[in-house]
Design a protein around this motif. Sequence first.
Motif, PDB file in Angstrom:
ATOM      1  N   GLN A 173     -25.601 -34.550 -14.701  1.00 36.60           N
ATOM      2  CA  GLN A 173     -24.181 -35.349 -14.939  1.00 36.60           C
ATOM      3  C   GLN A 173     -23.233 -34.052 -15.220  1.00 36.60           C
ATOM      4  O   GLN A 173     -23.249 -33.502 -16.337  1.00 36.60           O
ATOM      5  CB  GLN A 173     -24.339 -36.170 -16.039  1.00 36.60           C
ATOM      6  CG  GLN A 173     -25.301 -37.271 -15.935  1.00 36.60           C
ATOM      7  CD  GLN A 173     -24.909 -38.271 -15.024  1.00 36.60           C
ATOM      8  OE1 GLN A 173     -23.838 -38.662 -14.655  1.00 36.60           O
ATOM      9  NE2 GLN A 173     -25.918 -38.744 -13.791  1.00 36.60           N
ATOM     10  N   SER A 196     -18.959 -32.877 -15.356  1.00 37.95           N
ATOM     11  CA  SER A 196     -17.490 -33.446 -15.487  1.00 37.95           C
ATOM     12  C   SER A 196     -16.596 -32.214 -15.083  1.00 37.95           C
ATOM     13  O   SER A 196     -17.075 -30.937 -15.701  1.00 37.95           O
ATOM     14  CB  SER A 196     -17.218 -33.934 -16.767  1.00 37.95           C
ATOM     15  OG  SER A 196     -17.756 -35.041 -17.087  1.00 37.95           O
ATOM     16  N   SER A 207      -4.522 -31.039 -15.989  1.00 36.66           N
ATOM     17  CA  SER A 207      -5.808 -31.765 -15.741  1.00 36.66           C
ATOM     18  C   SER A 207      -6.556 -30.912 -14.746  1.00 36.66           C
ATOM     19  O   SER A 207      -7.067 -31.858 -13.802  1.00 36.66           O
ATOM     20  CB  SER A 207      -5.558 -33.249 -15.365  1.00 36.66           C
ATOM     21  OG  SER A 207      -6.715 -33.872 -15.398  1.00 36.66           O
ATOM     22  N   PRO A 255      -5.564 -36.850 -19.756  1.00 40.09           N
ATOM     23  CA  PRO A 255      -6.579 -37.657 -19.841  1.00 40.09           C
ATOM     24  C   PRO A 255      -7.682 -36.812 -20.291  1.00 40.09           C
ATOM     25  O   PRO A 255      -7.810 -35.500 -20.167  1.00 40.09           O
ATOM     26  CB  PRO A 255      -6.604 -37.581 -18.194  1.00 40.09           C
ATOM     27  CG  PRO A 255      -5.861 -36.607 -17.565  1.00 40.09           C
ATOM     28  CD  PRO A 255      -4.616 -36.296 -18.592  1.00 40.09           C
ATOM     29  N   VAL A 256      -8.701 -37.792 -20.612  1.00 41.24           N
ATOM     30  CA  VAL A 256      -9.996 -37.010 -21.027  1.00 41.24           C
ATOM     31  C   VAL A 256     -10.851 -36.479 -20.141  1.00 41.24           C
ATOM     32  O   VAL A 256     -11.098 -37.254 -19.108  1.00 41.24           O
ATOM     33  CB  VAL A 256     -10.908 -38.132 -22.109  1.00 41.24           C
ATOM     34  CG1 VAL A 256     -12.102 -37.369 -22.549  1.00 41.24           C
ATOM     35  CG2 VAL A 256      -9.889 -38.630 -23.239  1.00 41.24           C
ATOM     36  N   GLY A 291     -13.515 -36.070 -17.411  1.00 42.51           N
ATOM     37  CA  GLY A 291     -14.455 -36.953 -17.180  1.00 42.51           C
ATOM     38  C   GLY A 291     -14.003 -38.379 -17.092  1.00 42.51           C
ATOM     39  O   GLY A 291     -14.775 -39.236 -16.354  1.00 42.51           O
ATOM     40  N   LYS A 292     -12.931 -38.596 -17.282  1.00 44.09           N
ATOM     41  CA  LYS A 292     -12.300 -40.088 -17.218  1.00 44.09           C
ATOM     42  C   LYS A 292     -10.702 -40.179 -16.709  1.00 44.09           C
ATOM     43  O   LYS A 292      -9.794 -40.439 -17.312  1.00 44.09           O
ATOM     44  CB  LYS A 292     -12.211 -40.599 -18.971  1.00 44.09           C
ATOM     45  CG  LYS A 292     -13.562 -40.838 -19.387  1.00 44.09           C
ATOM     46  CD  LYS A 292     -13.733 -41.204 -20.818  1.00 44.09           C
ATOM     47  CE  LYS A 292     -15.122 -41.512 -21.371  1.00 44.09           C
ATOM     48  NZ  LYS A 292     -15.108 -42.291 -22.581  1.00 44.09           N
ATOM     49  N   PRO A 295      -7.736 -40.848 -14.414  1.00 41.44           N
ATOM     50  CA  PRO A 295      -7.220 -41.953 -14.026  1.00 41.44           C
ATOM     51  C   PRO A 295      -7.340 -41.957 -12.403  1.00 41.44           C
ATOM     52  O   PRO A 295      -7.328 -40.659 -11.768  1.00 41.44           O
ATOM     53  CB  PRO A 295      -5.930 -42.232 -14.603  1.00 41.44           C
ATOM     54  CG  PRO A 295      -5.134 -40.719 -14.643  1.00 41.44           C
ATOM     55  CD  PRO A 295      -6.390 -40.039 -15.015  1.00 41.44           C
TER      56      PRO A 295
END
Length: 331
Positions: A25, A27, A236, A282-283, A285-286, A288
Amino acid sequence: MSAALTEQPLFAVQNLRVAFGHGGQYSEAVRGISLTVNHGEVLGIVGESGSGKSVGMLASIGLQAETARVTGSVRFKGRELVGMPRRELQKLRGSRIAMIFQDPLSSLNPVMTVGWQIAEALLLHNHDMTKKSAMQRAEELLSLVAIPQPDRRLHQYPHEFSGGMRQRVMIAMAVANDPDLLIADEPTTALDVTVQAQIMQVLADLQKRLNLGLVLITHDLGVLAGHADRVAVVYSGEIVEQASVEDLFVRPSHPYTRGLIASIPNMAVERDRLFSIEGTPPVLGKLPGGCAFHPRCTMAQDICRRLAPPMRGTASHIAACHFTDLPERHL
């Protein structure tokens, strides 16, 4: 500040991606950065904290965490660095490629004198050099970065130096072996305005004297305005705009870049309060969908939420925005 143009860039990064994770996994913190640095050129990399600018540059020279996965291409004087054996990378770092890290206090060994730490950097890459000549060269380097009484300072410890003086020591260590490329990561962080100006002047003088390719990483556009040739704006984990420093300030094309410039305090403009970009980055791995900046962008339309904008423009000015006024030619 004009760059010395060569047929082959000194440093070329192409589609660099850096991901963190475990157990399959991952990111991505850096999502396809591409840039070049020529001999004698100053490239500024700017963005908010957590944008991926430092992680990308650290990974480009093999200083990523063990848990990181790095893909893409990084070429230094034509040699590929991604996948290069660790021993070969270590020979390049500190000799041909040097880096100034963010926190000079934690980067210096508190139980070793400043002079010996500089001498150690010299001895590591110059096996025929004696300890005596290394210490003499260390004294010369302290003088080069404008540290007063270098013969005395040579025998002092890092805690006996101020923050600005420690930063000068880090610069002296970085240029000890006459590198071709210098990466300076937030070299003026936590310093007062007067000391910031002094440190930047030292860097500028050394860059011109040694014809260094300099990568200047910062969140302060004001620092870049007087020292960079070109600027890459990172958001980002991606470069959203890249242009000459003059063009970027006169004609910013990405809403994020315009927001950063508007955030610079300006005494000539009457405001009730300082401008700030709405929302937060944005965080990891998350992200938009579509354009990563659209939740904070005042220009966002439906297409911004659906499709990531391509990088487009000219060879000297590119931006990734659906509504940029740059030419339609996609790059």
